[in-house]
Design a protein around this motif. Sequence first.
Motif, PDB file in Angstrom:
ATOM      1  N   ALA A 195       0.850  -1.174  -0.303  1.00 42.08           N
ATOM      2  CA  ALA A 195      -0.432   0.149   0.381  1.00 42.08           C
ATOM      3  C   ALA A 195       0.689   1.624   0.211  1.00 42.08           C
ATOM      4  O   ALA A 195       0.201   2.644  -1.299  1.00 42.08           O
ATOM      5  N   GLN A 196       2.029   1.119   0.473  1.00 46.20           N
ATOM      6  CA  GLN A 196       2.813   2.605   0.450  1.00 46.20           C
ATOM      7  C   GLN A 196       3.590   2.272  -0.257  1.00 46.20           C
ATOM      8  O   GLN A 196       3.422   3.893  -1.326  1.00 46.20           O
ATOM      9  N   LEU A 197       4.120   1.623  -1.130  1.00 45.62           N
ATOM     10  CA  LEU A 197       4.128   1.084  -3.006  1.00 45.62           C
ATOM     11  C   LEU A 197       3.079   2.060  -3.627  1.00 45.62           C
ATOM     12  O   LEU A 197       3.855   3.108  -4.327  1.00 45.62           O
ATOM     13  N   ALA A 198       2.062   1.744  -3.518  1.00 46.76           N
ATOM     14  CA  ALA A 198       1.260   2.094  -4.562  1.00 46.76           C
ATOM     15  C   ALA A 198       0.808   4.204  -4.070  1.00 46.76           C
ATOM     16  O   ALA A 198       0.911   4.225  -4.660  1.00 46.76           O
ATOM     17  N   LEU A 199       1.055   4.037  -2.467  1.00 40.48           N
ATOM     18  CA  LEU A 199       1.218   5.781  -2.590  1.00 40.48           C
ATOM     19  C   LEU A 199       2.221   6.709  -2.644  1.00 40.48           C
ATOM     20  O   LEU A 199       1.848   7.695  -2.925  1.00 40.48           O
ATOM     21  N   LEU A 200       3.141   6.106  -3.049  1.00 43.44           N
ATOM     22  CA  LEU A 200       4.449   6.457  -3.579  1.00 43.44           C
ATOM     23  C   LEU A 200       3.927   6.483  -5.157  1.00 43.44           C
ATOM     24  O   LEU A 200       4.685   8.087  -5.713  1.00 43.44           O
ATOM     25  N   ASP A 201       3.903   6.049  -5.907  1.00 44.86           N
ATOM     26  CA  ASP A 201       3.044   5.995  -7.016  1.00 44.86           C
ATOM     27  C   ASP A 201       1.930   6.367  -7.357  1.00 44.86           C
ATOM     28  O   ASP A 201       1.284   7.036  -8.489  1.00 44.86           O
ATOM     29  N   ALA A 202       0.940   7.272  -6.206  1.00 45.73           N
ATOM     30  CA  ALA A 202      -0.062   7.421  -6.946  1.00 45.73           C
ATOM     31  C   ALA A 202      -0.214   9.010  -7.517  1.00 45.73           C
ATOM     32  O   ALA A 202       0.299   9.903  -6.899  1.00 45.73           O
ATOM     33  N   LYS A 209      -8.262   7.093  -2.691  1.00 46.88           N
ATOM     34  CA  LYS A 209      -7.576   5.160  -2.691  1.00 46.88           C
ATOM     35  C   LYS A 209      -5.983   5.444  -1.776  1.00 46.88           C
ATOM     36  O   LYS A 209      -6.376   3.399  -1.249  1.00 46.88           O
ATOM     37  N   ALA A 210      -5.608   5.614  -2.345  1.00 44.24           N
ATOM     38  CA  ALA A 210      -3.516   4.881  -1.980  1.00 44.24           C
ATOM     39  C   ALA A 210      -4.133   4.752  -0.476  1.00 44.24           C
ATOM     40  O   ALA A 210      -3.929   4.551   0.068  1.00 44.24           O
ATOM     41  N   LEU A 211      -4.605   6.384   0.157  1.00 41.77           N
ATOM     42  CA  LEU A 211      -4.003   7.075   1.721  1.00 41.77           C
ATOM     43  C   LEU A 211      -5.386   6.022   2.262  1.00 41.77           C
ATOM     44  O   LEU A 211      -4.808   5.045   3.441  1.00 41.77           O
ATOM     45  N   GLU A 212      -6.241   5.404   1.519  1.00 41.45           N
ATOM     46  CA  GLU A 212      -7.400   5.010   2.497  1.00 41.45           C
ATOM     47  C   GLU A 212      -6.420   3.061   2.425  1.00 41.45           C
ATOM     48  O   GLU A 212      -6.765   2.736   3.510  1.00 41.45           O
ATOM     49  N   ASP A 213      -5.977   2.711   1.429  1.00 42.34           N
ATOM     50  CA  ASP A 213      -5.194   1.885   1.677  1.00 42.34           C
ATOM     51  C   ASP A 213      -4.336   1.399   3.218  1.00 42.34           C
ATOM     52  O   ASP A 213      -4.022   0.497   3.373  1.00 42.34           O
ATOM     53  N   VAL A 214      -3.304   2.338   2.650  1.00 42.51           N
ATOM     54  CA  VAL A 214      -2.345   2.659   4.241  1.00 42.51           C
ATOM     55  C   VAL A 214      -3.051   2.653   5.413  1.00 42.51           C
ATOM     56  O   VAL A 214      -2.856   2.250   6.568  1.00 42.51           O
ATOM     57  N   GLY A 260       5.343   5.076   6.438  1.00 39.62           N
ATOM     58  CA  GLY A 260       3.751   5.182   5.275  1.00 39.62           C
ATOM     59  C   GLY A 260       4.117   7.169   5.709  1.00 39.62           C
ATOM     60  O   GLY A 260       3.570   7.658   5.094  1.00 39.62           O
ATOM     61  N   LEU A 261       4.506   7.479   7.791  1.00 42.66           N
ATOM     62  CA  LEU A 261       4.198   8.725   7.257  1.00 42.66           C
ATOM     63  C   LEU A 261       5.263   9.724   7.276  1.00 42.66           C
ATOM     64  O   LEU A 261       5.051  10.589   6.540  1.00 42.66           O
ATOM     65  N   LEU A 262       6.399   8.986   6.893  1.00 43.14           N
ATOM     66  CA  LEU A 262       7.617   9.859   6.461  1.00 43.14           C
ATOM     67  C   LEU A 262       7.066  10.266   5.082  1.00 43.14           C
ATOM     68  O   LEU A 262       7.598  10.968   4.086  1.00 43.14           O
ATOM     69  N   LEU A 263       6.664   8.930   3.870  1.00 42.85           N
ATOM     70  CA  LEU A 263       6.569   9.002   3.369  1.00 42.85           C
ATOM     71  C   LEU A 263       5.587   9.699   2.513  1.00 42.85           C
ATOM     72  O   LEU A 263       5.008  10.761   1.461  1.00 42.85           O
ATOM     73  N   LEU A 264       4.444   9.358   3.263  1.00 44.16           N
ATOM     74  CA  LEU A 264       3.142  10.952   3.081  1.00 44.16           C
ATOM     75  C   LEU A 264       3.402  11.951   3.203  1.00 44.16           C
ATOM     76  O   LEU A 264       2.769  13.389   2.341  1.00 44.16           O
ATOM     77  N   LEU A 300      13.760   4.453  -4.740  1.00 46.74           N
ATOM     78  CA  LEU A 300      13.092   4.032  -3.565  1.00 46.74           C
ATOM     79  C   LEU A 300      12.504   3.190  -3.908  1.00 46.74           C
ATOM     80  O   LEU A 300      11.660   2.389  -2.789  1.00 46.74           O
ATOM     81  N   ARG A 301      11.200   3.520  -4.978  1.00 43.00           N
ATOM     82  CA  ARG A 301      10.306   1.969  -5.535  1.00 43.00           C
ATOM     83  C   ARG A 301      10.779   0.665  -5.031  1.00 43.00           C
ATOM     84  O   ARG A 301      10.269  -0.390  -5.321  1.00 43.00           O
ATOM     85  N   ARG A 302      12.544   0.893  -5.947  1.00 43.79           N
ATOM     86  CA  ARG A 302      13.275  -0.989  -5.987  1.00 43.79           C
ATOM     87  C   ARG A 302      13.196  -0.525  -4.756  1.00 43.79           C
ATOM     88  O   ARG A 302      13.408  -2.219  -4.190  1.00 43.79           O
ATOM     89  N   ASP A 303      13.259   0.293  -3.710  1.00 41.59           N
ATOM     90  CA  ASP A 303      14.031  -0.299  -2.678  1.00 41.59           C
ATOM     91  C   ASP A 303      12.087  -0.622  -1.782  1.00 41.59           C
ATOM     92  O   ASP A 303      12.620  -1.495  -0.738  1.00 41.59           O
ATOM     93  N   LEU A 304      11.972  -0.617  -1.846  1.00 42.21           N
ATOM     94  CA  LEU A 304      10.314  -0.987  -1.561  1.00 42.21           C
ATOM     95  C   LEU A 304       9.600  -2.165  -1.208  1.00 42.21           C
ATOM     96  O   LEU A 304       8.866  -2.818  -1.004  1.00 42.21           O
ATOM     97  N   LEU A 305      10.359  -2.655  -2.587  1.00 42.06           N
ATOM     98  CA  LEU A 305       9.551  -3.898  -3.638  1.00 42.06           C
ATOM     99  C   LEU A 305      10.421  -4.973  -2.705  1.00 42.06           C
ATOM    100  O   LEU A 305      10.146  -6.035  -2.222  1.00 42.06           O
ATOM    101  N   ALA A 306      12.197  -4.235  -2.353  1.00 41.79           N
ATOM    102  CA  ALA A 306      13.250  -5.418  -2.145  1.00 41.79           C
ATOM    103  C   ALA A 306      12.661  -5.397  -0.310  1.00 41.79           C
ATOM    104  O   ALA A 306      12.637  -6.720   0.197  1.00 41.79           O
ATOM    105  N   LEU A 307      12.123  -4.769   0.409  1.00 40.54           N
ATOM    106  CA  LEU A 307      11.563  -4.302   2.188  1.00 40.54           C
ATOM    107  C   LEU A 307      10.627  -5.186   1.417  1.00 40.54           C
ATOM    108  O   LEU A 307      10.821  -6.192   2.495  1.00 40.54           O
TER     109      LEU A 307
END
Length: 747
Positions: A195-202, A209-214, A260-264, A300-307
Amino acid sequence: MKAAGRPVRARLRDRLAASDPGLLRLTAGLRTVGAIALTLAVLAALGFGITRLVTGAMAAMVATFSVRERQRAAQAVTLALGLPVALASVSLGAVLSERVVAGDAFAVVLVFCAVYGRRFGDRGTALGLIGFQLYFVSLFVGASAAELPDLWVALTVAFACSAVVRFAVVPVAPAGLLARLRQAFRARLAQLVSAQLALLDAGPDEVDKALEDVRTGTSRLHETALMIQTRLEEGTPDESAARLVQRRIADAEIAAERLGLLLLSARSAERADTLTLHLPGASAPEVGRLPGPEEATALLRRDLLALRALVLRTGAPGVAVAQMRNRLLGYRDEENLPATTPAVRDVFRAVGEAARAVMGLRIALDGPQDESDDTPATARSREELDAEDAAIDAGEETEPAELPKGLQRPTTRAAVQIAVGSTLAIVGGELLSADRWYWAVLTCWIVFLNTASTGEILVKGYRRLLGTLFGVVAGIALAALVGRHTWTAFALVLVLIFVMFYAAPLSYTLTSFFATAMLGLLYTLLHTYSWEVLVLRLEETALGAACGVVAAALVLPVRTDRRTNELLVTALERLSEVTEAAVGQLSGGPAEDLLDKARELDQALGDLRGATQPLTHPVTPLRARRATARYVVALLETCAYHARALAATAELLPAHPAIAADPRLRGAAGRTVRNIGTIAARVADEEVTAAVGTGPSIASLLGGPDGDAAARYGRITGRVLRHLERLDEAVVGLARPLGIPVAAPER
């Protein structure tokens, strides 16, 4: 590295684990259906007729869902005691069926005793349920004294089959349940990262919707953490192991929420806090593209996938997984952070902290890991985790809280209320039908279960009536469909019972719907089905719900406002305890059992959230009160998040080389603790006149400018300062919706 590359079976298992943590709902459904099916098979083999089959099926269902103890030995004792209670209840129901006055008086006494028995814990609750529900069964099947020998056999078979299914067919060992809950935590943690990855790309149109998923992912992760907490002592070999798992679960939960907070915050023009994550329906902050170069966003997208891959990975990590882990842990060092804006660097730093929490969780759950591929950053993180593990001390037992006496005891009050409500339901129910009056009593009984205020009873009664209304329609359709096909009807009954128990924790309205549809089929089997019977069922349900509400409102009432105020005071007291203990330890004071205090805060907040449901229900006409209740709960969740973060940081203090105690914190946080106490006192006693205090920022109270404090990220003044300031702001923010004055800042 992508989730799609994982085996389909593993992905389906994770989805099931995340949707039903511990498989508790699935287990409840399978146990109940299994006990009923086995009972039907045995009774059919013995040559019993339809009436005895229905009696045995309902008795098996009651015997299975009533027993709630966690230890197998305790379950066996309760089940053994439940059989004589069931035999006595059915016998009295059959004997008194022709004696109206005596039967009605016994029904009221039985209801009172069943509710009063809740004061004796799970066993008292179970025996009360068995006694009342089996009395209802005897009335449902029209039992008479001449039929008692056959009924006793059916009940004995039902309880025996329930025991066989519980202990042999669908057993639940504490260690196995805890293992499934851990798997659920991993699955939900991975879903939150997704969900955080989706928020990054939203984009701007997708951010809501991305924030609601988070929000949803954060809430579900927290829910699973609390479930694990309640099962730790039973499912782990010793207290030290339980505390280790508890700490690692808390670390991972807080690290994921902070990420999630820092990403937002990095995407927002304004600072984000947990209010935006917890308040349902809150408007999303204005967001734009992630600041900084595109390369940083792609990284960052790559690292969230790795996480996410690290979270989902089980067993020994391969070379590729070890490389991902090493790269993410490297972000804990300033020199490894990419060249980008400070806000985005904070996100990368949070990724590194989340990777450290995931590694600690893997070590706690899976044991020692291969260290051959460790980089210096990974080795340092591993050393920190080992030092923290070695510092775990056994927690002290807390003294049980003193219970209220007499009629102020919740179980006594509820027993008196339900006795009065049942009396009203019997009188009104017999005016509607001399044969089906017990439906009104059953509804009155049910709306009192697990409720504590008039508002909660009103909401539960409304939901039961709504579910019954639609269930009547479904029952008519199903009865017409099966006709006189006995075993087809029984098969549909089993399906409805399974779905009913599987959906029970999710929606009480759905539970009532499936229960009413099932009863329509049972009436068909007993050849007593008619349109009039199902309509009467709806009328009796409405009457019973109304009698329950009237009794709750007039007899020893507990108003919703009073109930929510009491729970609000409790939540504030727990918040004060956690904050004061955490700050004391961070200031150099003695170590305390902070994680247990934090979980007590979570429990108090959960109780408050449940008690405010009547105020926040969509149909409530009091819109202003609904908005206030939602706002207060959201602010308290913000406070709880920062308090949990302070507690988790303080737990690291004895062994973490990058954290040092700062004696100035005790004085700086004193205002926040005093304000929490002031708000609690004002809510508990309207005569208190103290105001909430304000003043200089926490950073200035530490004797240095904000910038100097923030520059010390990773040490006590950097990480803790942010949580203390946010907590202080949220506590002051609680004053306005509660009508508490805020004193002007001192000059």
